[in-house]
Design an enzyme around this catalytic site. Structure first.
Site, PDB file in Angstrom:
ATOM      1  CD  GLU A 128      -2.844   1.267   0.154  1.00 48.14           C
ATOM      2  OE1 GLU A 128      -2.743   2.220  -0.655  1.00 48.14           O
ATOM      3  OE2 GLU A 128      -3.704   0.391   0.068  1.00 48.14           O
ATOM      4  CB  VAL A 131       1.027   4.041  -5.148  1.00 45.90           C
ATOM      5  CG1 VAL A 131       0.394   5.166  -5.972  1.00 45.90           C
ATOM      6  CG2 VAL A 131       1.796   3.087  -6.054  1.00 45.90           C
ATOM      7  N   GLY A 133       1.803   7.308  -0.418  1.00 44.14           N
ATOM      8  CA  GLY A 133       2.078   7.490   1.008  1.00 44.14           C
ATOM      9  C   GLY A 133       0.911   7.035   1.862  1.00 44.14           C
ATOM     10  N   GLY A 186      13.617  20.226   3.394  1.00 44.51           N
ATOM     11  CA  GLY A 186      13.468  18.783   3.512  1.00 44.51           C
ATOM     12  C   GLY A 186      12.422  18.179   2.602  1.00 44.51           C
ATOM     13  CG  ASP A 200       8.728   8.939  -6.666  1.00 48.25           C
ATOM     14  OD1 ASP A 200       9.123   8.035  -5.918  1.00 48.25           O
ATOM     15  OD2 ASP A 200       7.662   9.564  -6.473  1.00 48.25           O
ATOM     16  CE  LYS A 204       5.454   7.622  -5.466  1.00 42.04           C
ATOM     17  NZ  LYS A 204       5.411   9.013  -4.930  1.00 42.04           N
ATOM     18  N   GLY A 301       6.192  11.013   3.977  1.00 33.50           N
ATOM     19  CA  GLY A 301       6.340  11.400   5.371  1.00 33.50           C
ATOM     20  C   GLY A 301       6.335  10.203   6.301  1.00 33.50           C
TER      21      GLY A 301
END
Length: 434
Positions: A128, A131, A133, A186, A200, A204, A301
């Site tokens: 899960e 893709v 987050g 960040g 990236d 996905k 995150g």
């Protein structure tokens, strides 16, 4: 009460998020599942100690301590990259352990091998977090939309790229300036290539297409363009024309073939995806039964991604408890019903376009340019000419009706060869209205 024991490989940002989620939500998970999920072992070669709340967890540098422990039910891989992540997952699978990973790069390249091994060993693969987050996009596609033919996938799937484009749009900043700021905050890695060049996002999209269409889609099947060449001038023109530029993943299902592309796209300000700002992600599906569905949230995150990993762990735990392992096929389609993809060639793509031509302002120039467009079957919808100083090159912006990519490329080649054109023509595809 059933106990499910977990071995974790990688105690980085997401690994810490998973550990914290399992620790802080332990009682809630027991109430919801009847299972005590216990993190027993952590493997990490760069960590010397674990936080105090994990004093009962074994810390080791050798992954074999997990593979050879028969009491561990689920192995979670959160180190990323191709190797040793691939070998670790296959070793765990061959040992009869269920696995969970957030490794989109690995799955988009070697997913077929991993899912095949899992099916042969009758173990589950949870992914899960690969893709979106914290957005439950995989579960929605596999289960919530199972009674749909998926007509298309469109989405903003990289928070770094979306943050950069948002800042460029809202503050008029140049790409390099925003990238530097994003790195300091960040939001961007020291090496941002995968994020800003669309790789990236392509990882996905390959995963989502595999589930949506029942096709073995590989990263190499995806056409990829990034945002590093996007200039403030084009963002400004986009706004003038009622659009915002977004890095989109797009796949449209044509039945016998499917589109597979990632590139900057002009999105009308009236479209939902144009409103997604900052580091957020949004993924839109269209099913023939349900219509449009938009999923929105934090695409990265520690805690959002940790939440998604924990959801996989709980799903697998519930299936173990009910003796229903692989109740839902890992890729939604049964393994023997998966097929090879036929990808729409980019030259056959049909969509509207934005062009910015840089040319000398002389009599007859516009006629020469529009004549070339006409020769290649490209119909102009609207045109804007920038005000300029005398004797300076001028920007001429065209918005077109739908045209074929191959014809567009040939037209641009001819336009750029004109002696009055002083810079390469900029081309940005427009989002197709469905």
């Amino acid at each position: 009460m059933k106990e499910i024991r977990i071995g974790l490989i990688g105690f980085g940002t997401v690994g810490k998020g998973l550990a914290q989620a399992l620790f802080s939500q332990r009682e809630r998970l027991i109430q919801r599942s009847g299972i005590a999920f216990t993190l027993t072992t952590v493997v990490d070669i760069a960590v010397d100690s674990l936080p105090d709340e994990f004093s009962n967890v074994t810390l080791t540098r050798d992954a074999k301590d997990i593979f050879n422990d028969p009491s561990i039910d689920i192995v979670v891989e959160l180190i990323g990259g191709m190797e040793p992540a691939k070998s670790f997952l296959l070793e765990a699978i061959n040992k009869g352990k269920h696995v969970v990973t957030a490794n989109k790069a690995l799955l988009s390249v070697h997913g077929r091998e991993i899912f095949t091994a899992a099916a042969l060993n009758n173990v589950e693969v949870g992914f899960e977090a690969s893709v979106g987050g914290g957005i439950p996009v995989i579960k929605a596609l596999k289960e919530g939309l199972v009674a749909n033919k998926i007509n298309y996938i469109k989405g903003i799937m990289n928070g770094t790229a979306n943050y950069i484009l948002t800042k460029m749009t809202d503050d008029g900043m140049a790409f390099n300036e925003v990238l530097k700021e994003a790195q300091e905050l960040g939001f961007a890695e020291a090496d941002p290539t995968y994020d800003v060049e669309g790789i990236d996002t392509a990882h996905k999209l390959a995963i989502l297409m595999t589930i949506a269409f029942g096709l073995h889609v590989h990263l190499d099947d995806i056409h990829v363009e990034g945002i590093s060449e996007i200039e403030p001038t084009d963002i400004e023109f986009a706004g003038t024309l009622g659009h915002r530029i977004k890095l989109l993943a797009i796949s449209r299902n044509h039945g016998k073939h499917v589109e597979a592309r990632v590139h900057p796209t002009m999105v009308p300000e009236t479209h939902m995806l144009s409103t997604i700002s900052g580091a957020f992600n949004a993924i839109q599906f269209n099913g023939d039964t349900v219509g449009d569905v938009l999923l929105y949230g934090q695409g990265a995150g520690m805690m959002p991604t940790g939440s998604a990993v924990a959801a996989d762990v709980v799903d697998i735990g519930r299936n173990i408890l009910q003796n229903s392992v692989n109740r839902v096929p890992a890729l939604s389609y049964l393994p023997n019903n998966m097929a090879e993809p036929i990808i729409t060639p980019m030259d056959e793509l049909v969509c509207p376009y934005y062009f910015r031509v840089t040319a000398l302002d002389k009599p007859g120039v516009l006629a020469r340019i529009t004549s070339i467009f006409g020769d290649h079957g490209i119909s102009i919808k609207s045109m804007v000419q920038q005000e300029h100083d005398a004797n300076e090159p001028v920007y001429i912006v065209f918005m077109t009706h739908s045209a074929t990519e191959g014809n567009v490329k040939r037209a641009i080649r001819e336009i750029d060869e004109l002696d009055v054109c002083t810079s390469p023509t900029v081309k940005i595809r427009l989002l197709i209205s469905e």
